[in-house]
Design an enzyme around this catalytic site. Structure first.
Site, PDB file in Angstrom:
ATOM      1  N   ASP A 176      13.305 -52.732  13.556  1.00 60.67           N
ATOM      2  CA  ASP A 176      13.509 -54.069  13.010  1.00 60.67           C
ATOM      3  C   ASP A 176      12.858 -55.082  13.962  1.00 60.67           C
ATOM      4  O   ASP A 176      13.201 -55.110  15.145  1.00 60.67           O
ATOM      5  CB  ASP A 176      15.004 -54.353  12.880  1.00 60.67           C
ATOM      6  CG  ASP A 176      15.300 -55.785  12.456  1.00 60.67           C
ATOM      7  OD1 ASP A 176      14.397 -56.448  11.896  1.00 60.67           O
ATOM      8  OD2 ASP A 176      16.424 -56.254  12.693  1.00 60.67           O
ATOM      9  N   PHE A 225      18.604 -53.150   9.862  1.00 60.64           N
ATOM     10  CA  PHE A 225      18.121 -54.517  10.020  1.00 60.64           C
ATOM     11  C   PHE A 225      19.145 -55.395  10.703  1.00 60.64           C
ATOM     12  O   PHE A 225      20.342 -55.111  10.686  1.00 60.64           O
ATOM     13  CB  PHE A 225      17.722 -55.099   8.659  1.00 60.64           C
ATOM     14  CG  PHE A 225      16.558 -54.371   8.060  1.00 60.64           C
ATOM     15  CD1 PHE A 225      15.265 -54.613   8.506  1.00 60.64           C
ATOM     16  CD2 PHE A 225      16.752 -53.403   7.091  1.00 60.64           C
ATOM     17  CE1 PHE A 225      14.182 -53.920   7.985  1.00 60.64           C
ATOM     18  CE2 PHE A 225      15.682 -52.707   6.563  1.00 60.64           C
ATOM     19  CZ  PHE A 225      14.394 -52.966   7.013  1.00 60.64           C
ATOM     20  N   CYS A 226      18.640 -56.461  11.293  1.00 62.22           N
ATOM     21  CA  CYS A 226      19.445 -57.441  12.010  1.00 62.22           C
ATOM     22  C   CYS A 226      20.676 -57.799  11.170  1.00 62.22           C
ATOM     23  O   CYS A 226      20.536 -58.048   9.978  1.00 62.22           O
ATOM     24  CB  CYS A 226      18.583 -58.684  12.247  1.00 62.22           C
ATOM     25  SG  CYS A 226      19.415 -59.970  13.161  1.00 62.22           S
ATOM     26  N   PRO A 227      21.852 -57.811  11.750  1.00 62.04           N
ATOM     27  CA  PRO A 227      22.140 -57.641  13.172  1.00 62.04           C
ATOM     28  C   PRO A 227      22.612 -56.240  13.562  1.00 62.04           C
ATOM     29  O   PRO A 227      23.139 -56.050  14.652  1.00 62.04           O
ATOM     30  CB  PRO A 227      23.266 -58.657  13.398  1.00 62.04           C
ATOM     31  CG  PRO A 227      24.052 -58.573  12.117  1.00 62.04           C
ATOM     32  CD  PRO A 227      23.019 -58.311  11.025  1.00 62.04           C
TER      33      PRO A 227
END
Length: 72
Positions: free
Chosen positions: A37, A10-12
């Site tokens: 994501d 997931f981000c980042p």
């Protein structure tokens, strides 16, 4: 071409790993990035624009993204 598998991250993280891999390859080389994501689409497209790398291909298959990026 080198493939970076970011599924499940997931981000980042997908952006960080894409940046790291781009740094390792020679100018003109192409990397493939796979991610799921939702934020990765915007993050990686923006990164390519800012850094001047060429986004050769972007595919979205049911929320699974595939990017082909050529290093400037």
């Amino acid at each position: 071409e080198d493939t970076l598998d970011c599924y499940g991250l997931f981000c980042p993280e997908p952006l960080f790993q894409t940046r790291e891999m781009i740094d390792k390859v020679e100018s003109g080389e192409v990397i493939e990035v796979l991610a799921d994501d939702p934020a990765a689409e915007e993050d990686i497209k923006r990164f390519c624009n800012r850094a001047g790398h060429r986004l050769i291909l972007f595919e979205n298959k049911d929320g699974e993204f595939r990017f082909l990026i050529q290093k400037k």
